[in-house]
Design an enzyme around this catalytic site. Structure first.
Site, PDB file in Angstrom:
ATOM      1  N   ALA A  87     -25.377 -19.219 -22.155  1.00  0.00           N
ATOM      2  CA  ALA A  87     -26.191 -19.911 -21.144  1.00  0.00           C
ATOM      3  C   ALA A  87     -25.333 -20.824 -20.281  1.00  0.00           C
ATOM      4  CB  ALA A  87     -27.302 -20.706 -21.819  1.00  0.00           C
TER       5      ALA A  87
ATOM      6  N   THR B 296      -8.222 -20.862 -23.208  1.00  0.00           N
ATOM      7  CA  THR B 296      -7.864 -21.407 -21.902  1.00  0.00           C
ATOM      8  C   THR B 296      -6.359 -21.552 -21.724  1.00  0.00           C
ATOM      9  OG1 THR B 296      -7.976 -23.452 -20.593  1.00  0.00           O
ATOM     10  CG2 THR B 296      -8.305 -23.704 -22.936  1.00  0.00           C
ATOM     11  N   ASP B 297      -5.914 -21.506 -20.481  1.00  0.00           N
ATOM     12  CA  ASP B 297      -4.480 -21.733 -20.191  1.00  0.00           C
ATOM     13  C   ASP B 297      -4.076 -23.178 -20.508  1.00  0.00           C
ATOM     14  OD1 ASP B 297      -5.697 -23.081 -18.051  1.00  0.00           O
ATOM     15  OD2 ASP B 297      -4.588 -22.036 -16.482  1.00  0.00           O
ATOM     16  N   GLU B 298      -5.071 -24.066 -20.673  1.00  0.00           N
ATOM     17  CA  GLU B 298      -4.745 -25.482 -20.919  1.00  0.00           C
ATOM     18  C   GLU B 298      -4.083 -25.700 -22.266  1.00  0.00           C
ATOM     19  OE1 GLU B 298      -8.321 -27.589 -18.377  1.00  0.00           O
ATOM     20  OE2 GLU B 298      -7.213 -28.665 -19.885  1.00  0.00           O
TER      21      GLU B 298
ATOM     22  N   TYR C  36      -9.818 -32.048 -25.282  1.00  0.00           N
ATOM     23  CA  TYR C  36     -10.409 -30.722 -25.031  1.00  0.00           C
ATOM     24  C   TYR C  36      -9.418 -29.615 -25.350  1.00  0.00           C
ATOM     25  CZ  TYR C  36     -11.393 -26.492 -22.348  1.00  0.00           C
ATOM     26  OH  TYR C  36     -11.543 -25.179 -21.978  1.00  0.00           O
TER      27      TYR C  36
ATOM     28  N   LYS D   6      -9.403 -26.690 -28.276  1.00  0.00           N
ATOM     29  CA  LYS D   6      -9.331 -25.245 -28.002  1.00  0.00           C
ATOM     30  C   LYS D   6      -8.132 -24.634 -28.733  1.00  0.00           C
ATOM     31  CE  LYS D   6     -11.566 -23.053 -25.624  1.00  0.00           C
ATOM     32  NZ  LYS D   6     -12.838 -22.310 -25.932  1.00  0.00           N
TER      33      LYS D   6
HETATM   34  P1  NAD Z   1     -19.834 -24.313 -19.969  1.00  0.00           P
HETATM   35  O1  NAD Z   1     -19.635 -25.738 -20.368  1.00  0.00           O
HETATM   36  O2  NAD Z   1     -20.412 -24.001 -18.634  1.00  0.00           O
HETATM   37  O3  NAD Z   1     -20.756 -23.570 -21.045  1.00  0.00           O
HETATM   38  C1  NAD Z   1     -20.613 -23.777 -22.424  1.00  0.00           C
HETATM   39  C2  NAD Z   1     -21.838 -23.161 -23.105  1.00  0.00           C
HETATM   40  O4  NAD Z   1     -21.662 -23.293 -24.519  1.00  0.00           O
HETATM   41  C3  NAD Z   1     -23.153 -23.859 -22.749  1.00  0.00           C
HETATM   42  O5  NAD Z   1     -24.151 -22.897 -22.521  1.00  0.00           O
HETATM   43  C4  NAD Z   1     -23.474 -24.678 -23.993  1.00  0.00           C
HETATM   44  O6  NAD Z   1     -24.861 -24.890 -24.192  1.00  0.00           O
HETATM   45  C5  NAD Z   1     -22.870 -23.795 -25.078  1.00  0.00           C
HETATM   46  N1  NAD Z   1     -22.532 -24.549 -26.292  1.00  0.00           N
HETATM   47  C6  NAD Z   1     -21.811 -25.701 -26.381  1.00  0.00           C
HETATM   48  N2  NAD Z   1     -21.731 -26.094 -27.668  1.00  0.00           N
HETATM   49  C7  NAD Z   1     -22.408 -25.161 -28.401  1.00  0.00           C
HETATM   50  C8  NAD Z   1     -22.645 -25.007 -29.783  1.00  0.00           C
HETATM   51  N3  NAD Z   1     -22.216 -25.894 -30.676  1.00  0.00           N
HETATM   52  N4  NAD Z   1     -23.362 -23.934 -30.196  1.00  0.00           N
HETATM   53  C9  NAD Z   1     -23.823 -23.015 -29.290  1.00  0.00           C
HETATM   54  N5  NAD Z   1     -23.631 -23.134 -27.966  1.00  0.00           N
HETATM   55  C10 NAD Z   1     -22.911 -24.189 -27.524  1.00  0.00           C
HETATM   56  O7  NAD Z   1     -18.415 -23.641 -20.166  1.00  0.00           O
HETATM   57  P2  NAD Z   1     -17.703 -22.494 -19.310  1.00  0.00           P
HETATM   58  O8  NAD Z   1     -16.993 -23.129 -18.176  1.00  0.00           O
HETATM   59  O9  NAD Z   1     -18.641 -21.381 -19.089  1.00  0.00           O
HETATM   60  O10 NAD Z   1     -16.583 -22.050 -20.360  1.00  0.00           O
HETATM   61  C11 NAD Z   1     -16.865 -21.036 -21.319  1.00  0.00           C
HETATM   62  C12 NAD Z   1     -15.658 -20.864 -22.210  1.00  0.00           C
HETATM   63  O11 NAD Z   1     -14.523 -20.521 -21.427  1.00  0.00           O
HETATM   64  C13 NAD Z   1     -15.260 -22.127 -22.975  1.00  0.00           C
HETATM   65  O12 NAD Z   1     -14.853 -21.745 -24.262  1.00  0.00           O
HETATM   66  C14 NAD Z   1     -14.098 -22.694 -22.191  1.00  0.00           C
HETATM   67  O13 NAD Z   1     -13.227 -23.409 -23.035  1.00  0.00           O
HETATM   68  C15 NAD Z   1     -13.462 -21.439 -21.669  1.00  0.00           C
HETATM   69  N6  NAD Z   1     -12.739 -21.549 -20.387  1.00  0.00           N
HETATM   70  C16 NAD Z   1     -13.359 -22.073 -19.286  1.00  0.00           C
HETATM   71  C17 NAD Z   1     -12.668 -22.106 -18.073  1.00  0.00           C
HETATM   72  C18 NAD Z   1     -13.307 -22.640 -16.809  1.00  0.00           C
HETATM   73  O14 NAD Z   1     -12.606 -22.757 -15.802  1.00  0.00           O
HETATM   74  N7  NAD Z   1     -14.583 -22.958 -16.790  1.00  0.00           N
HETATM   75  C19 NAD Z   1     -11.356 -21.624 -18.006  1.00  0.00           C
HETATM   76  C20 NAD Z   1     -10.757 -21.121 -19.169  1.00  0.00           C
HETATM   77  C21 NAD Z   1     -11.476 -21.071 -20.344  1.00  0.00           C
HETATM   78  O1  DAU Z   2      -7.511 -24.345 -16.823  1.00  0.00           O
HETATM   79  C1  DAU Z   2      -8.693 -23.918 -17.425  1.00  0.00           C
HETATM   80  C2  DAU Z   2      -9.615 -25.098 -17.596  1.00  0.00           C
HETATM   81  O2  DAU Z   2     -10.091 -25.425 -16.302  1.00  0.00           O
HETATM   82  C3  DAU Z   2     -10.774 -24.845 -18.542  1.00  0.00           C
HETATM   83  O3  DAU Z   2     -10.273 -24.636 -19.831  1.00  0.00           O
HETATM   84  C4  DAU Z   2     -11.747 -26.027 -18.560  1.00  0.00           C
HETATM   85  O4  DAU Z   2     -12.875 -25.721 -19.343  1.00  0.00           O
HETATM   86  C5  DAU Z   2     -12.178 -26.314 -17.140  1.00  0.00           C
HETATM   87  O5  DAU Z   2     -12.988 -27.469 -17.119  1.00  0.00           O
HETATM   88  C6  DAU Z   2     -10.971 -26.514 -16.234  1.00  0.00           C
HETATM   89  O6  DAU Z   2     -10.283 -27.743 -16.553  1.00  0.00           O
HETATM   90  P1  DAU Z   2      -9.705 -28.686 -15.400  1.00  0.00           P
HETATM   91  O7  DAU Z   2      -9.535 -30.042 -15.936  1.00  0.00           O
HETATM   92  O8  DAU Z   2      -8.538 -28.049 -14.730  1.00  0.00           O
HETATM   93  O9  DAU Z   2     -10.968 -28.590 -14.369  1.00  0.00           O
HETATM   94  P2  DAU Z   2     -11.687 -29.714 -13.497  1.00  0.00           P
HETATM   95  O10 DAU Z   2     -12.585 -29.017 -12.550  1.00  0.00           O
HETATM   96  O11 DAU Z   2     -12.259 -30.799 -14.342  1.00  0.00           O
HETATM   97  O12 DAU Z   2     -10.472 -30.348 -12.675  1.00  0.00           O
HETATM   98  C7  DAU Z   2      -9.671 -29.534 -11.826  1.00  0.00           C
HETATM   99  C8  DAU Z   2      -8.657 -30.442 -11.144  1.00  0.00           C
HETATM  100  O13 DAU Z   2      -9.357 -31.319 -10.246  1.00  0.00           O
HETATM  101  C9  DAU Z   2      -7.899 -31.349 -12.091  1.00  0.00           C
HETATM  102  O14 DAU Z   2      -6.558 -31.488 -11.646  1.00  0.00           O
HETATM  103  C10 DAU Z   2      -8.622 -32.701 -11.981  1.00  0.00           C
HETATM  104  C11 DAU Z   2      -9.136 -32.699 -10.553  1.00  0.00           C
HETATM  105  N1  DAU Z   2     -10.398 -33.415 -10.332  1.00  0.00           N
HETATM  106  C12 DAU Z   2     -11.478 -33.071 -11.125  1.00  0.00           C
HETATM  107  C13 DAU Z   2     -12.690 -33.716 -10.958  1.00  0.00           C
HETATM  108  C14 DAU Z   2     -13.864 -33.359 -11.842  1.00  0.00           C
HETATM  109  C15 DAU Z   2     -10.514 -34.376  -9.336  1.00  0.00           C
HETATM  110  O15 DAU Z   2      -9.542 -34.665  -8.608  1.00  0.00           O
HETATM  111  N2  DAU Z   2     -11.725 -35.005  -9.177  1.00  0.00           N
HETATM  112  C16 DAU Z   2     -12.818 -34.727  -9.965  1.00  0.00           C
HETATM  113  O16 DAU Z   2     -13.886 -35.370  -9.769  1.00  0.00           O
END
Ligand code: NAD
Ligand code: DAU
Length: 335
Positions: free
Chosen positions: A9, A123-125, A147, A151
């Protein structure tokens, strides 16, 4: 194939479910999600009536609830996580609970139900920051935030369960995703929606930090390929090849909305802020994947999606998010 998608979700999980149901007419999806602040069933409105889709409201840390959802499951794809770096700085506990302990619970379920595949979405992080060059899958993990450390802890459990118990696991590590249904706390949806609301765009530090952006469906295609054709026990980096600094992203968003750069507000930097992420994706490309989308076109499309779908983000921003965000904002500006 019947797939248990956890965290379906959320942003990437909901896009992944949509892709699987449309691409594989013989696949079924069970979406298990706790519906935290980031989980939103509005993300799945268009598919909730699909007979090949079902939803289970549960926590991945709850072993009994997970076991009850495992009936007939062939594969698990774990997206469930606490995913926002700033929130992990404010309070790491939920991150360790879900991203480490929750992963362990799912691995136990995979093991006792003999699933054919377990895919961990990472994640690449986990590699940490890199000034020059790119990380490959064999590089050591150097996470900087609670975070990314959580991961990395999840990834370590996955590899250990593969090595010790033979769980048929694969890990994907993707770069920064963007696109529809991304919770408006991450930079791209936050800045688009703030600009639409005529609010300031809080840019951390000097805005020079670099991220590699991938359009969410490109990542979902790669995950789908890895799920079906990836080699068990392997890790696959998935990146868009679009490295941009935060100031450039901010200006592109303002330009697309025809808004003034005066909207940019410099705010104190994120503690432990990684300067640059960069990954080498040759391994997943050898499987036959390449990103299909151009960055600039997808960003414009993404801006248009948020313009056309105020119904989706306005109710998020007017609720709990608004209070959380206001508190964070005040804290940053008073430090
Ligand atoms: P998101 O925060 O949008 O969604 C996370 C989902 O997990 C939500 O639906 C939440 O309700 C559910 N969740 C959280 N804790 C839970 C639990 N204990 N049990 C069941 N459900 C739970 O995250 P996203 O951006 O869609 O990321 C999804 C995955 O991809 C994560 O594992 C994140 O680390 C990874 N990821 C995200 C990014 C990015 O840029 N968004 C990049 C690389 C990896
Ligand atoms: O690299 C993959 C990761 O990317 C995922 O694993 C994470 O789940 C996802 O949240 C994301 O992490 P980041 O920290 O890179 O994403 P965020 O959008 O929070 O921030 C992106 C960049 O922008 C970072 O350098 C911080 C900056 N930033 C972010 C926010 C929220 C700002 O300058 N201002 C802001 O308000």
């Amino acid at each position: 194939m019947k797939i248990l998608v956890t965290g379906g979700a959320g942003f990437i999980g909901s896009n992944f479910i949509r892709l699987v149901l449309s691409k594989h007419p013989d696949h079924e999806v069970v979406n298990l999600d706790k519906l935290t602040y980031a989980g939103n069933l509005d993300n799945l409105r268009d598919i909730e009536a699909n007979p090949r889709y079902s939803f289970v409201h549960a926590d991945i840390c709850d072993a009994d609830a997970v076991a009850a959802a495992m009936d007939g499951i062939d594969a698990i794809v774990n997206f469930a996580a606490e995913s926002h770096v700033d929130r992990s700085i404010g309070g790491p506990a939920d991150f360790i609970q879900t991203d480490v302990f929750g992963t362990y619970v799912l691995l136990e379920a995979a093991r006792s139900h003999n699933v054919g595949r377990y895919v961990q979405i990472s994640t690449d992080e986990v590699y940490g920051s890199i000034r020059e060059g790119s990380f490959s899958e064999v590089d050591r993990l150097q996470p900087s935030s609670p975070y990314s450390a959580s991961k990395a802890g999840g990834d370590m459990q996955v590899m250990a369960y593969h090595t010790t118990f033979g769980v048929p696991a694969i890990i994907t590590r993707s770069s920064n995703n963007f696109g529809p249904y991304q919770y408006p706390e991450k930079i791209i949806p936050l800045f688009i929606t703030n600009a639409l609301e005529n609010k300031k765009l809080p840019l951390y530090g000097d805005g020079a930090n670099v991220r590699d952006w991938i359009y969410v469906t490109d990542n979902c295609e790669a995950i789908d390929l890895v799920l079906h054709q990836g080699k068990i026990g392997e890790i696959y980096n998935i990146g868009g090849g679009n490295e941009r600094d935060n100031l450039s992203i901010t200006k592109l968003i303002l330009g697309a909305l025809d808004k003034d750069e005066e909207k940019i507000q410099r705010v104190p930097d994120r503690p432990g802020h990684d300067f640059r992420y960069s990954i080498d994706c040759s391994k997943v490309k050898e499987l036959g994947w390449a990103p299909a989308r151009s960055f600039e076109d997808s960003l414009r499309e993404t801006v248009d999606w948020y313009v056309d779908n105020c119904w989706w983000w306005e109710k998020i921003k007017s609720g709990k998010f608004a209070r959380y965000y206001q508190k964070q904002y005040e804290k940053r500006n008073s430090s």
